[in-house]
Design an enzyme around this catalytic site. Structure first.
Site, mmCIF file in Angstrom:
data_model
loop_
_atom_site.group_PDB
_atom_site.id
_atom_site.type_symbol
_atom_site.label_atom_id
_atom_site.label_comp_id
_atom_site.label_asym_id
_atom_site.label_seq_id
_atom_site.Cartn_x
_atom_site.Cartn_y
_atom_site.Cartn_z
ATOM 1 N N ASP A 1 -9.013 0.323 2.395
ATOM 2 C CA ASP A 1 -7.980 -0.052 3.365
ATOM 3 C C ASP A 1 -8.487 0.370 4.753
ATOM 4 O O ASP A 1 -8.118 1.421 5.282
ATOM 5 C CB ASP A 1 -6.680 0.666 2.990
ATOM 6 C CG ASP A 1 -5.564 0.406 3.974
ATOM 7 O OD1 ASP A 1 -5.609 -0.613 4.678
ATOM 8 O OD2 ASP A 1 -4.645 1.246 4.048
ATOM 9 N N LYS B 1 -3.992 -1.906 10.464
ATOM 10 C CA LYS B 1 -4.395 -2.045 9.069
ATOM 11 C C LYS B 1 -4.669 -3.494 8.679
ATOM 12 O O LYS B 1 -5.445 -3.759 7.760
ATOM 13 C CB LYS B 1 -3.254 -1.560 8.155
ATOM 14 C CG LYS B 1 -2.846 -0.135 8.356
ATOM 15 C CD LYS B 1 -3.715 0.755 7.516
ATOM 16 C CE LYS B 1 -3.099 2.145 7.408
ATOM 17 N NZ LYS B 1 -3.931 2.998 6.546
ATOM 18 N N ARG C 1 -7.494 3.881 13.583
ATOM 19 C CA ARG C 1 -6.566 5.004 13.815
ATOM 20 C C ARG C 1 -5.945 5.002 15.199
ATOM 21 O O ARG C 1 -4.810 5.453 15.381
ATOM 22 C CB ARG C 1 -7.290 6.336 13.586
ATOM 23 C CG ARG C 1 -7.859 6.531 12.206
ATOM 24 C CD ARG C 1 -6.794 6.522 11.146
ATOM 25 N NE ARG C 1 -7.376 6.680 9.809
ATOM 26 C CZ ARG C 1 -6.729 6.392 8.684
ATOM 27 N NH1 ARG C 1 -5.483 5.920 8.738
ATOM 28 N NH2 ARG C 1 -7.300 6.550 7.518
ATOM 29 N N GLU D 1 -9.804 12.647 7.744
ATOM 30 C CA GLU D 1 -9.724 13.973 7.127
ATOM 31 C C GLU D 1 -11.095 14.646 7.076
ATOM 32 O O GLU D 1 -11.215 15.851 7.299
ATOM 33 C CB GLU D 1 -9.186 13.858 5.701
ATOM 34 C CG GLU D 1 -7.746 13.404 5.614
ATOM 35 C CD GLU D 1 -7.436 12.857 4.229
ATOM 36 O OE1 GLU D 1 -7.039 13.638 3.361
ATOM 37 O OE2 GLU D 1 -7.610 11.635 4.015
ATOM 38 N N GLU E 1 -10.124 3.931 4.069
ATOM 39 C CA GLU E 1 -9.279 4.654 3.123
ATOM 40 C C GLU E 1 -9.738 4.275 1.726
ATOM 41 O O GLU E 1 -9.702 3.097 1.356
ATOM 42 C CB GLU E 1 -7.798 4.318 3.342
ATOM 43 C CG GLU E 1 -7.306 4.834 4.701
ATOM 44 C CD GLU E 1 -5.797 4.757 4.894
ATOM 45 O OE1 GLU E 1 -5.135 3.966 4.191
ATOM 46 O OE2 GLU E 1 -5.285 5.500 5.761
ATOM 47 N N GLN F 1 -3.342 2.250 15.214
ATOM 48 C CA GLN F 1 -2.271 2.716 14.330
ATOM 49 C C GLN F 1 -1.402 3.782 15.003
ATOM 50 O O GLN F 1 -0.173 3.733 14.938
ATOM 51 C CB GLN F 1 -2.908 3.279 13.056
ATOM 52 C CG GLN F 1 -1.918 3.729 11.991
ATOM 53 C CD GLN F 1 -2.623 4.399 10.799
ATOM 54 O OE1 GLN F 1 -3.845 4.483 10.739
ATOM 55 N NE2 GLN F 1 -1.845 4.861 9.848
ATOM 56 N N HIS G 1 -3.783 14.057 0.709
ATOM 57 C CA HIS G 1 -3.974 13.179 1.871
ATOM 58 C C HIS G 1 -2.778 13.272 2.821
ATOM 59 O O HIS G 1 -2.952 13.461 4.030
ATOM 60 C CB HIS G 1 -4.172 11.734 1.409
ATOM 61 C CG HIS G 1 -4.186 10.746 2.539
ATOM 62 N ND1 HIS G 1 -5.218 10.686 3.468
ATOM 63 C CD2 HIS G 1 -3.288 9.800 2.916
ATOM 64 C CE1 HIS G 1 -4.942 9.734 4.346
ATOM 65 N NE2 HIS G 1 -3.789 9.185 4.038
ATOM 66 N N THR H 1 -8.652 -5.798 4.420
ATOM 67 C CA THR H 1 -8.606 -4.844 3.310
ATOM 68 C C THR H 1 -9.589 -5.367 2.272
ATOM 69 O O THR H 1 -9.472 -6.516 1.836
ATOM 70 C CB THR H 1 -7.189 -4.776 2.693
ATOM 71 O OG1 THR H 1 -6.242 -4.525 3.720
ATOM 72 C CG2 THR H 1 -7.108 -3.688 1.631
ATOM 73 N N ASP I 1 0.843 -1.183 0.000
ATOM 74 C CA ASP I 1 0.000 0.000 0.000
ATOM 75 C C ASP I 1 0.887 1.244 0.000
ATOM 76 O O ASP I 1 1.808 1.357 0.801
ATOM 77 C CB ASP I 1 -0.916 -0.002 1.227
ATOM 78 C CG ASP I 1 -2.065 0.992 1.066
ATOM 79 O OD1 ASP I 1 -2.397 1.358 -0.076
ATOM 80 O OD2 ASP I 1 -2.620 1.413 2.097
ATOM 81 N N GLU J 1 -9.227 3.869 -1.989
ATOM 82 C CA GLU J 1 -8.000 3.713 -2.769
ATOM 83 C C GLU J 1 -8.285 2.998 -4.085
ATOM 84 O O GLU J 1 -9.341 2.395 -4.272
ATOM 85 C CB GLU J 1 -6.970 2.894 -1.975
ATOM 86 C CG GLU J 1 -6.723 3.451 -0.573
ATOM 87 C CD GLU J 1 -5.468 2.902 0.076
ATOM 88 O OE1 GLU J 1 -4.665 2.255 -0.631
ATOM 89 O OE2 GLU J 1 -5.306 3.130 1.290
HETATM 90 MN MN MN Z 1 -3.954 2.869 2.852
#
Ligand code: MN
Length: 402
Positions: A222, A242, A226, A347, A188, A229, A122, A246, A115, A190
């Site tokens: 993904d 993570k 948080r 975000e 996420e 992480q 971002h 996925t 990834d 992607e």
């Molecule tokens: Mn990602």
């Protein structure tokens, strides 16, 4: 035009033809999607309707992905004939099944999963949220496509429920970790690239060789915890925050279907090292859409990404690391310049400080149990219309109890 009823109105018309694997009468069969139908490719090859060298007769797309560009092209050309020529209809129609009777499964054996972190908007947003007052981009960011190796074994097909992960996280205002369900579960949005043709150990893949190796594109979510992480990621990067899951779309859009979607990108400043330089830097004009419990919350533009998929591939092999059939590499969260174009809830709610109101009236910062998220995308098609990439969707289930 396809003779398959309503196919052209779905975004899965004759100019698209993505590949997947569906369960037909209890057996996994490679298939191509046309409209709301799956065409049984194993059956088509067995009936002598097309010749893929036997690569479509297994339980997944792996042999077909490995077969390379000339086979991919030949099969696509033949499928286009079979699904548009009225004269082929009597032979082909019995091999079509409504998707409702042909549930898709993960279509390939995911080999390695990488990834990236290639959206400047971002990376800047995350930098501002987590390191306020400091330069939002770290010094290496514009010199190489930053990435990490993820967990291939937990890549799941769209629709697979996502159990809220548990783990260590350090709550605000404390200096010690506690264990429990993630309280900051995020997405996420992607774009993923599926490698078909492997490469040799020790031999880097050049930027110009992208289309020799990459078969196609899938949307990726993904999922990211948080809080887990934030506590674990220094100094070696993402790990359990993570790796729990996925999600990928069920249908792989071949690069050939996206030939009209490439757009020129602006020059990079500062200039990049030679192995990352492309004579013509191009990105894919995919318009993403993120829907949270039926509310459209964001529309990230993929063409705004700083590093291209060809640069990412060149970088991930420049040390001599080889590619395997089934390798998947994803772009990293796609965020555009505007607040309603960002690809994560981190975000969208600015670190959870600005809750978002959904159409139901309820407010959200991060994901609540039983929330659903769907990422979709459209792209210019070769026939002048637009195609729809297969969506990637998932619903959050409560964390396991002991
Ligand atoms: Mn990602």
């Amino acid at each position: 035009m396809s003779w398959v009823p309503q196919a052209e109105q779905t975004g899965f018309g004759i100019s698209h033809l993505p590949y997947g694997v569906v369960v037909l009468d209890g057996r996994r069969r490679p298939a191509v999607r046309i409209g709301d139908h799956a065409l049984d490719l194993a059956g088509a090859e067995a009936a002598g309707l097309l010749d893929a060298g036997g690569t479509l007769r297994g339980e997944n797309l792996d042999p077909f992905l490995a077969a390379g560009r000339s086979v991919w092209r030949g099969v696509r050309r033949r499928l286009t004939e079979l699904l548009s020529d009225e004269q082929a209809r009597p032979a082909v129609e019995p091999l079509l099944r409504p998707l409702a009777d042909a549930p898709p499964v993960l279509p390939l054996t995911v080999a390695d999963f990488v990834d990236f972190y290639s959206s400047e908007h971002h990376a800047s947003n995350v930098g501002e949220i987590f390191r306020p007052g400091q330069p939002p981009l770290l010094p290496n960011w514009k010199h190489l496509p930053v990435g990490y190796h993820g967990r291939a074994g937990t890549v799941v097909v769209s629709g697979t429920p996502i159990v809220r992960p548990r783990g260590q996280r350090r709550l605000a205002e404390t200096d010690h970790p506690t264990f429990g369900p993630s309280t900051r579960l995020d997405i996420e949005a992607e774009v993923g690239f599926v490698v078909g043709v492997p490469s040799q150990l020790g031999v880097p893949v050049r930027v110009g060789e992208f289309a020799e190796h990459v078969f196609g594109v899938v949307l990726v979510n993904d999922w990211s915890a948080r809080d887990i992480q934030a506590w674990e990621y220094q100094p070696l990067g993402p790990f359990l925050g993570k790796s729990f899951a996925t999600s990928v779309g069920a249908w792989i859009t071949p690069l050939e279907a996206l030939e009209a979607a490439w757009v020129d990108l602006p020059p990079q400043d500062p200039p990049v090292l030679d192995y990352l330089q492309e004579p013509r830097r191009r990105g894919l004009d995919l318009a993403l859409a993120v829907t949270w419990n039926n509310t459209l919350v964001s529309s990230p533009p993929f063409a705004s990404t700083y590093w291209t998929p060809a640069q990412q591939l060149a970088h991930l092999t420049v040390n001599g690391a080889s590619l395997r059939t089934g390798d998947l590499y994803a772009s990293g969260t796609v965020s555009g310049p505007e607040r309603d174009q960002v690809g994560s809830f981190l975000e969208l709610t600015w670190g959870g400080t600005e809750p978002l109101r959904l159409a139901s009236g309820s407010k959200r910062t991060f994901l609540t149990d039983h929330d659903s998220v769907t990422i979709g995308a459209t792209a210019p098609a070769v026939d002048g219309g637009r195609l729809t990439l297969a969506e990637v969707t998932g619903t959050v289930l409560p964390a396991r109890e002991d």
